[in-house]
Structures are given as C-alpha cells and as structure tokens.
Design a protein around this motif. Structure first.
Motif, mmCIF file in Angstrom:
data_model
loop_
_atom_site.group_PDB
_atom_site.id
_atom_site.type_symbol
_atom_site.label_atom_id
_atom_site.label_comp_id
_atom_site.label_asym_id
_atom_site.label_seq_id
_atom_site.Cartn_x
_atom_site.Cartn_y
_atom_site.Cartn_z
ATOM 1 N N VAL A 178 0.838 -1.210 0.000
ATOM 2 C CA VAL A 178 0.000 0.000 0.000
ATOM 3 C C VAL A 178 0.864 1.248 0.000
ATOM 4 O O VAL A 178 0.564 2.229 -0.689
ATOM 5 C CB VAL A 178 -0.950 -0.009 1.218
ATOM 6 C CG1 VAL A 178 -1.674 1.335 1.350
ATOM 7 C CG2 VAL A 178 -1.980 -1.129 1.084
ATOM 8 N N HIS A 179 1.959 1.228 0.753
ATOM 9 C CA HIS A 179 2.837 2.401 0.795
ATOM 10 C C HIS A 179 3.527 2.649 -0.547
ATOM 11 O O HIS A 179 3.969 3.766 -0.804
ATOM 12 C CB HIS A 179 3.884 2.229 1.896
ATOM 13 C CG HIS A 179 3.371 2.576 3.255
ATOM 14 N ND1 HIS A 179 4.155 2.594 4.375
ATOM 15 C CD2 HIS A 179 2.125 2.920 3.669
ATOM 16 C CE1 HIS A 179 3.429 2.945 5.423
ATOM 17 N NE2 HIS A 179 2.191 3.137 5.019
ATOM 18 N N SER A 180 3.633 1.641 -1.371
ATOM 19 C CA SER A 180 4.263 1.845 -2.671
ATOM 20 C C SER A 180 3.223 2.150 -3.748
ATOM 21 O O SER A 180 3.227 3.224 -4.347
ATOM 22 C CB SER A 180 5.096 0.620 -3.072
ATOM 23 O OG SER A 180 4.279 -0.538 -3.121
ATOM 24 N N ASP A 181 2.294 1.225 -3.969
ATOM 25 C CA ASP A 181 1.345 1.358 -5.079
ATOM 26 C C ASP A 181 -0.090 1.521 -4.617
ATOM 27 O O ASP A 181 -1.011 1.285 -5.404
ATOM 28 C CB ASP A 181 1.433 0.126 -5.986
ATOM 29 C CG ASP A 181 2.464 0.301 -7.091
ATOM 30 O OD1 ASP A 181 2.884 1.443 -7.328
ATOM 31 O OD2 ASP A 181 2.850 -0.700 -7.705
ATOM 32 N N GLY A 182 -0.301 1.907 -3.374
ATOM 33 C CA GLY A 182 -1.661 2.032 -2.867
ATOM 34 C C GLY A 182 -1.922 3.380 -2.247
ATOM 35 O O GLY A 182 -1.056 4.246 -2.181
ATOM 36 N N CYS A 183 -3.139 3.557 -1.761
ATOM 37 C CA CYS A 183 -3.509 4.810 -1.113
ATOM 38 C C CYS A 183 -4.784 4.604 -0.297
ATOM 39 O O CYS A 183 -5.525 3.639 -0.501
ATOM 40 C CB CYS A 183 -3.716 5.925 -2.140
ATOM 41 S SG CYS A 183 -5.087 5.614 -3.282
ATOM 42 N N ARG A 184 -5.013 5.502 0.624
ATOM 43 C CA ARG A 184 -6.280 5.579 1.361
ATOM 44 C C ARG A 184 -6.936 6.891 0.977
ATOM 45 O O ARG A 184 -6.335 7.951 1.130
ATOM 46 C CB ARG A 184 -6.051 5.526 2.876
ATOM 47 C CG ARG A 184 -7.337 5.521 3.707
ATOM 48 C CD ARG A 184 -7.016 5.730 5.179
ATOM 49 N NE ARG A 184 -8.150 5.521 6.054
ATOM 50 C CZ ARG A 184 -9.081 6.449 6.329
ATOM 51 N NH1 ARG A 184 -8.998 7.659 5.749
ATOM 52 N NH2 ARG A 184 -10.080 6.177 7.160
ATOM 53 N N ILE A 185 -8.141 6.826 0.478
ATOM 54 C CA ILE A 185 -8.831 8.027 0.016
ATOM 55 C C ILE A 185 -10.208 8.111 0.666
ATOM 56 O O ILE A 185 -10.684 7.158 1.285
ATOM 57 C CB ILE A 185 -8.983 8.041 -1.522
ATOM 58 C CG1 ILE A 185 -9.900 6.898 -1.975
ATOM 59 C CG2 ILE A 185 -7.638 7.969 -2.214
ATOM 60 C CD1 ILE A 185 -10.299 6.989 -3.432
ATOM 61 N N THR A 186 -10.841 9.257 0.505
ATOM 62 C CA THR A 186 -12.220 9.443 0.948
ATOM 63 C C THR A 186 -13.103 9.578 -0.279
ATOM 64 O O THR A 186 -12.935 10.519 -1.072
ATOM 65 C CB THR A 186 -12.351 10.693 1.838
ATOM 66 O OG1 THR A 186 -11.510 10.530 2.991
ATOM 67 C CG2 THR A 186 -13.789 10.878 2.287
ATOM 68 N N ASN A 187 -13.989 8.652 -0.466
ATOM 69 C CA ASN A 187 -14.954 8.687 -1.566
ATOM 70 C C ASN A 187 -16.224 9.393 -1.119
ATOM 71 O O ASN A 187 -16.497 9.517 0.079
ATOM 72 C CB ASN A 187 -15.311 7.270 -2.008
ATOM 73 C CG ASN A 187 -14.474 6.811 -3.184
ATOM 74 O OD1 ASN A 187 -13.432 7.386 -3.474
ATOM 75 N ND2 ASN A 187 -14.930 5.771 -3.859
ATOM 76 N N TRP A 188 -17.007 9.829 -2.077
ATOM 77 C CA TRP A 188 -18.307 10.398 -1.732
ATOM 78 C C TRP A 188 -19.345 9.928 -2.751
ATOM 79 O O TRP A 188 -19.023 9.560 -3.875
ATOM 80 C CB TRP A 188 -18.260 11.929 -1.683
ATOM 81 C CG TRP A 188 -17.962 12.595 -2.996
ATOM 82 C CD1 TRP A 188 -16.750 12.902 -3.501
ATOM 83 C CD2 TRP A 188 -18.935 13.024 -3.959
ATOM 84 N NE1 TRP A 188 -16.865 13.499 -4.729
ATOM 85 C CE2 TRP A 188 -18.212 13.591 -5.034
ATOM 86 C CE3 TRP A 188 -20.333 13.004 -4.020
ATOM 87 C CZ2 TRP A 188 -18.836 14.128 -6.153
ATOM 88 C CZ3 TRP A 188 -20.964 13.541 -5.138
ATOM 89 C CH2 TRP A 188 -20.211 14.097 -6.193
ATOM 90 N N ALA A 189 -20.578 9.912 -2.296
ATOM 91 C CA ALA A 189 -21.695 9.538 -3.157
ATOM 92 C C ALA A 189 -22.931 10.272 -2.653
ATOM 93 O O ALA A 189 -22.917 10.888 -1.581
ATOM 94 C CB ALA A 189 -21.903 8.029 -3.135
ATOM 95 N N THR A 190 -23.981 10.221 -3.444
ATOM 96 C CA THR A 190 -25.239 10.847 -3.041
ATOM 97 C C THR A 190 -26.351 9.799 -3.040
ATOM 98 O O THR A 190 -26.288 8.803 -3.771
ATOM 99 C CB THR A 190 -25.623 11.993 -3.993
ATOM 100 O OG1 THR A 190 -25.812 11.473 -5.311
ATOM 101 C CG2 THR A 190 -24.548 13.071 -4.013
ATOM 102 N N ARG A 191 -27.346 10.034 -2.201
ATOM 103 C CA ARG A 191 -28.512 9.154 -2.187
ATOM 104 C C ARG A 191 -29.717 9.959 -1.720
ATOM 105 O O ARG A 191 -29.589 10.994 -1.048
ATOM 106 C CB ARG A 191 -28.272 7.958 -1.275
ATOM 107 C CG ARG A 191 -28.064 8.295 0.173
ATOM 108 C CD ARG A 191 -27.793 7.041 0.984
ATOM 109 N NE ARG A 191 -27.507 7.362 2.373
ATOM 110 C CZ ARG A 191 -27.149 6.448 3.269
ATOM 111 N NH1 ARG A 191 -27.035 5.182 2.918
ATOM 112 N NH2 ARG A 191 -26.909 6.810 4.520
ATOM 113 N N LEU A 192 -30.883 9.444 -2.080
ATOM 114 C CA LEU A 192 -32.121 10.111 -1.699
ATOM 115 C C LEU A 192 -32.518 9.705 -0.290
ATOM 116 O O LEU A 192 -32.601 8.523 0.044
ATOM 117 C CB LEU A 192 -33.241 9.750 -2.667
ATOM 118 C CG LEU A 192 -33.185 10.427 -4.044
ATOM 119 C CD1 LEU A 192 -34.264 9.872 -4.951
ATOM 120 C CD2 LEU A 192 -33.321 11.940 -3.908
ATOM 121 N N VAL A 193 -32.752 10.708 0.562
ATOM 122 C CA VAL A 193 -33.209 10.485 1.925
ATOM 123 C C VAL A 193 -34.475 11.307 2.119
ATOM 124 O O VAL A 193 -34.429 12.543 2.141
ATOM 125 C CB VAL A 193 -32.142 10.874 2.960
ATOM 126 C CG1 VAL A 193 -32.663 10.661 4.374
ATOM 127 C CG2 VAL A 193 -30.857 10.106 2.724
#
Length: 260
Positions: A178-193
């Motif tokens: 992960v430290h070489s070819d990976g990453c930690r990211i924050t994704n986002w999406a939308t949904r109807l509430v």
C-alpha cells in the motif's frame, strides 16, 4: 584511504550524473581521490567485517528481521528496482518514495538498514521523489524477483522462504504494498433520503499495479487476514483492487493507515 561505504556512495553519486566537483562538495571527499577511483589508481578498500548474506550461507536462512523484510518486500514489488553497478562490483537497491510522504521515506530507510545493517543507505533526490538507495553484492539473493524487464512483463512469484515470511508477517507485507502502489482516500456519493438528495463520504483503500502476479499476492494476503476486497477495472484493464467495506477498512486502518 576512505572506507568502502564512502567509496561506494561517491561512485553512486557519479553514476547518477553529478560532476566530480559536486560530489566532492556534497561528501567532503577530495577531487583527487574521486579521480583516482575513476581511473583505478587507488585500489578499492578491503571489506572488513562484512556481514554474511543469509541466502549465500552454507545452509541458507531467512533475513534476521523478518517483519522489516516483509515490509521491504512489499515496497520493492511496488516501486523498487535492483540494478547492477556499471563496473560489475555489486547491485543497487532503489525504492522510489514521493516527496509528499517524508514518514514513508524514513520507514523505507529504516527497513533497508535493518535488513542490510553493514551497508549505507542514502537518499538520491529526483523530480518529485526520493530514491532510497543502498549498495550490496547480495540484493538479488534477498529479492530473487529481480530480473530483466518490467515486473508486469514477467512472472513474479515468491520463493518458499519469502512466502513463509509473508505468512508470518502479512500486515507488514500489505503495508509495504500500500505504501508503494496504494492509497487511502475518501470517496463520496449521493442518495435520496426522504426525497432529498444528500451527500455522504466514506474511506476506502486502493491498490493499483499492472502485474497480475503482484495484485494476486496482495489480494491473497488480504484474504488471509480477513479483509474483503473487490477488483475494479480501468477501462478494460483490471489494475485496481479496492477495499471499501466498513469492517475491512477498519482492519486496514488499524494495521496500515494512510501514508504520511
């Protein structure tokens, strides 16, 4: 007479394209000594107290620090390479680390020093990254995946003794990849509430590598530690492995975490 590691460090800087004057200023070695080394006027210093390579011993044995080796193996399979010294004296291990992650650079440097304590580890600045570099005659013994051409164009398989280390230290191996070819990211999406569209965010881990073999080593090790993963395609190429389920992300956060 300068010691062996000073000699090798100076020649490595010259191999990277630095002038004799620049190497002299950076290292404090006289230009006369550098010229002598290049013309072989002064003999190479003798190796004193050189540590035995564990793989070249009469009965081969694994590296003495298996946890750091497992981490370094992950880094090497991702962004590492081994190249022969142009004068045939040995090999350079280089791990490319982005300037944005100084903690990663230091961890990589410490891991190399733990595996090769008798050798020097130095940083060679490149555009946007640092090549954490060390010289040894035995890097191909410790990383038998070394070979001609790009990793994704040839078979990458772990030796039995390497697999035993990864089995014993799976999280270190995952962390190195992960430290070489990976990453930690924050994704986002939308949904109807209740008729209103709302945005929500969630963390996920990505690992991207062109080598089918390296991706399989990564995914097999994830499975072994209980992390659920999925394969994502970029166009028609399945280069990405994603970890997005909450429990699996929590496991990754506990043992890997974001780069720093």
């Amino acid at each position: 007479m300068y010691d062996l590691e000073t000699h090798k460090h100076a020649l490595a800087l010259l191999d990277q394209g630095l002038s004799q004057n620049a190497v002299s200023k950076q290292t404090g070695i006289s230009r006369a000594a550098i010229r002598a080394w290049l013309t072989r006027i002064e003999p190479l210093p003798r190796i004193v107290g050189h540590a035995e390579c564990p793989r070249c011993a009469p009965v081969p044995f694994p590296p003495s620090d298996p946890a750091n080796y497992s981490y370094l193996l992950g880094l090497y399979l991702g962004y590492g390479c081994i190249s022969a010294h142009p004068r045939g004296l040995g090999y350079y291990l280089r791990i490319a680390c982005a300037d944005a992650w100084p903690g990663l650079i230091e961890e990589c440097r410490n891991a190399i020093a733990a595996i090769h304590p008798s050798g020097a580890v130095y940083l060679a600045q490149r555009q946007g990254c640092v090549a954490v570099t060390s010289y040894s005659r035995h890097w191909p013994c410790l990383f038998p995946q070394h070979g001609p051409g790009k990793k994704h164009d040839r078979t990458i398989a772990l030796a039995h003794w390497q697999q035993e280390i990864v089995n014993a230290h799976p999280w270190e191996f995952i962390r190195g990849l992960v430290h070489s070819d990976g990453c930690r990211i924050t994704n986002w999406a939308t949904r109807l509430v209740r008729g209103e569209r709302k945005r929500y965010e969630y963390p996920r881990y990505f690992f991207s590598n062109k080598s089918d073999d390296i991706r399989k080593l990564f995914s097999d090790t994830l499975t072994a530690v209980g992390v659920e993963w999925t394969r994502l395609a970029r166009g028609s190429d399945p280069f990405n492995i994603s970890v997005a389920r909450r429990a699996s992300v929590a496991l990754m956060d506990a043992h890997v975490g974001p780069k720093y």
